[in-house]
Design a protein around this motif. Sequence first.
Motif, short mmCIF file in Angstrom:
data_model
loop_
_atom_site.label_atom_id
_atom_site.label_comp_id
_atom_site.label_asym_id
_atom_site.label_seq_id
_atom_site.Cartn_x
_atom_site.Cartn_y
_atom_site.Cartn_z
N GLY A 169 50.47 45.47 28.02
CA GLY A 169 50.38 44.36 28.97
C GLY A 169 51.00 43.08 28.45
N VAL A 170 52.04 42.59 29.11
CA VAL A 170 52.77 41.40 28.67
C VAL A 170 52.24 40.18 29.42
CG1 VAL A 170 55.04 40.36 28.30
CG2 VAL A 170 54.80 42.86 28.36
N TYR A 171 51.92 39.13 28.67
CA TYR A 171 51.42 37.90 29.27
C TYR A 171 52.15 36.71 28.68
CZ TYR A 171 48.92 36.79 24.95
OH TYR A 171 48.63 36.47 23.66
N GLY A 172 51.93 35.56 29.26
CA GLY A 172 52.56 34.34 28.76
C GLY A 172 52.91 33.41 29.90
N PRO A 173 53.51 32.26 29.60
CA PRO A 173 53.95 31.33 30.64
C PRO A 173 54.84 32.03 31.68
CG PRO A 173 54.17 30.33 28.48
CD PRO A 173 53.83 31.78 28.24
N ARG A 174 54.69 31.64 32.92
CA ARG A 174 55.47 32.16 34.06
C ARG A 174 54.97 33.50 34.59
NH1 ARG A 174 61.34 31.30 31.12
NH2 ARG A 174 60.97 29.16 30.43
N GLU A 175 54.01 34.14 33.90
CA GLU A 175 53.53 35.45 34.33
C GLU A 175 52.52 35.28 35.45
OE1 GLU A 175 51.66 39.12 34.81
OE2 GLU A 175 50.58 37.36 34.10
N CYS A 176 52.60 36.15 36.46
CA CYS A 176 51.79 35.95 37.67
C CYS A 176 50.51 36.77 37.73
CB CYS A 176 52.64 36.27 38.91
SG CYS A 176 54.05 35.15 39.13
N ASP A 177 50.49 37.99 37.18
CA ASP A 177 49.32 38.85 37.34
C ASP A 177 48.12 38.34 36.54
OD1 ASP A 177 50.67 40.42 39.10
OD2 ASP A 177 51.14 42.00 37.68
N TYR A 178 48.32 38.02 35.26
CA TYR A 178 47.21 37.47 34.49
C TYR A 178 46.84 36.07 34.98
CZ TYR A 178 47.75 41.39 31.27
OH TYR A 178 47.81 42.65 30.74
N PHE A 179 47.79 35.40 35.60
CA PHE A 179 47.50 34.11 36.19
C PHE A 179 46.41 34.23 37.25
CE2 PHE A 179 48.43 31.60 40.07
CZ PHE A 179 47.94 30.38 39.63
N MET A 180 46.39 35.35 37.98
CA MET A 180 45.37 35.53 39.00
C MET A 180 43.97 35.55 38.39
SD MET A 180 47.12 35.48 41.69
CE MET A 180 45.81 35.86 42.85
N MET A 181 43.86 36.09 37.16
CA MET A 181 42.58 36.05 36.47
C MET A 181 42.19 34.62 36.14
SD MET A 181 41.52 37.65 32.74
CE MET A 181 42.06 39.31 33.15
N ALA A 182 43.16 33.85 35.63
CA ALA A 182 42.90 32.45 35.30
C ALA A 182 42.49 31.66 36.54
CB ALA A 182 44.12 31.83 34.64
N LYS A 183 43.16 31.91 37.64
CA LYS A 183 42.85 31.22 38.89
C LYS A 183 41.44 31.56 39.37
CE LYS A 183 44.73 30.55 43.55
NZ LYS A 183 45.80 30.97 44.50
N SER A 184 41.07 32.83 39.22
CA SER A 184 39.74 33.26 39.62
C SER A 184 38.67 32.59 38.76
CB SER A 184 39.63 34.78 39.52
OG SER A 184 38.32 35.22 39.83
N ILE A 185 38.92 32.53 37.45
CA ILE A 185 37.95 31.91 36.54
C ILE A 185 37.81 30.42 36.83
CG2 ILE A 185 37.53 31.31 34.11
CD1 ILE A 185 38.71 34.08 33.42
N LYS A 186 38.93 29.76 37.11
CA LYS A 186 38.85 28.35 37.49
C LYS A 186 38.04 28.19 38.76
CE LYS A 186 41.43 24.10 38.18
NZ LYS A 186 42.75 23.44 38.29
N GLY A 187 38.09 29.20 39.62
CA GLY A 187 37.30 29.19 40.86
C GLY A 187 35.89 29.72 40.65
N HIS A 188 35.49 29.88 39.37
CA HIS A 188 34.10 30.19 39.00
C HIS A 188 33.72 31.66 39.17
CE1 HIS A 188 33.70 25.87 38.76
NE2 HIS A 188 34.04 25.75 40.03
N THR A 189 34.69 32.55 39.22
CA THR A 189 34.38 33.98 39.35
C THR A 189 35.19 34.79 38.35
OG1 THR A 189 33.99 33.70 41.72
CG2 THR A 189 34.27 35.94 40.92
N ASP A 190 34.51 35.70 37.65
CA ASP A 190 35.19 36.65 36.76
C ASP A 190 34.76 38.04 37.18
OD1 ASP A 190 36.63 37.80 34.69
OD2 ASP A 190 34.97 37.62 33.26
N PHE A 191 35.73 38.84 37.61
CA PHE A 191 35.44 40.16 38.18
C PHE A 191 35.94 41.25 37.23
CE2 PHE A 191 36.48 43.84 40.85
CZ PHE A 191 35.29 44.00 41.55
N SER A 192 35.10 42.22 36.92
CA SER A 192 35.50 43.35 36.10
C SER A 192 34.91 44.62 36.70
CB SER A 192 35.04 43.18 34.65
OG SER A 192 33.63 43.07 34.58
N VAL A 193 35.50 45.75 36.34
CA VAL A 193 35.05 47.02 36.91
C VAL A 193 34.88 48.06 35.82
CG1 VAL A 193 36.14 46.64 39.15
CG2 VAL A 193 37.44 47.75 37.34
#
Length: 330
Positions: A169-193
């Motif tokens: 899994g590649v992450y870093g600046p400009r990456e969009c998929d892991y960004f969705m996790m960051a956006k969710s956490i900023k919105g006060h939710t962390d979802f895992s399965v």
Amino acid sequence: MDILITGASGFIGSFIVEEALRRGMNVWAAMRKTSSRKYLTDSRINFIELDLSSQTRLVEQMTGLCFDVVVHAAGATKCLHKEDFFKVNTDGTRNLVRALQQLQMPLKRFVYVSSLSVYGPVREQRPYSEIKESDMPRPNTAYGQSKLDSERFLDTLEDFPCVTLRPTGVYGPRECDYFMMAKSIKGHTDFSVGYKPQDLTFVYVLDVVQAVFLAIERGKSGRKYFLSDGKVYSSRTFSDLIHRELGRPWLLRIKAPIWVLRVVTFFGEYVGRITGKVSALNNDKYNIMRQRNWRCDIAPAREELGYTPQYDLERGVPLTVKWYCDNGWL
């Protein structure tokens, strides 16, 4: 040295362009006409439109040009229809290579950016152990299968100077998929399965770039290398680090059984096909998140290429979150 980089406008490709320029290479950035040049503003970049769907068209577009190195980073990671993965990733790779051969391009190196996903859920019995090159690939995603088919095509070529990289899994600046996790956490939710323990691996984008140029310099034709930061993480480590970097906002942690994700991704893919918009919640996403073991053996990359990861999550996540914040993503 003249270098052609496909997928140059993409997440990984744009960083490869920057490093090639830093090294004084003559850079040709291949991209679609509709692709954004937001991260490709250096005046030294030569832009070229390449139609990977047609070998004939590629020959026309590259006639008169000469490349010493090709880094093939273009590819589809999300598609509305399964067959599109193979059109873009498998047929696109085949068309590009056949066009280069037809033009008798005097390549010193062809670096193919593949994925750990070509292996799928292997070594899933606990205790988990590292996926090795000798293991039998059995991808459980259309993306992984399309990348594996590309690799198998490259394996059939004689005297073709190809080195394949298989990042996790590649992450870093400009990456969009892991960004969705960051956006969710900023919105006060962390979802895992899933309740079964999961071993995850990651690699920061600049470490992938490091491996690309080591492969150009030191890679041996026909070799394939896994890439990670050399560490193994629990399923919560990434989200915990994002949470810390965002100042620890109050957080609702939701952990659901894997069947819930199956339902969500089923409807996500169905809605995507109706609307014509690719959803991040699709069948491939379900299989990726269901997989429990993402360990991989990077010893060959260390020993043969001299690959030395510089960014573990403790270093890479803060840089990534800072970029998201500084650039208005968060």
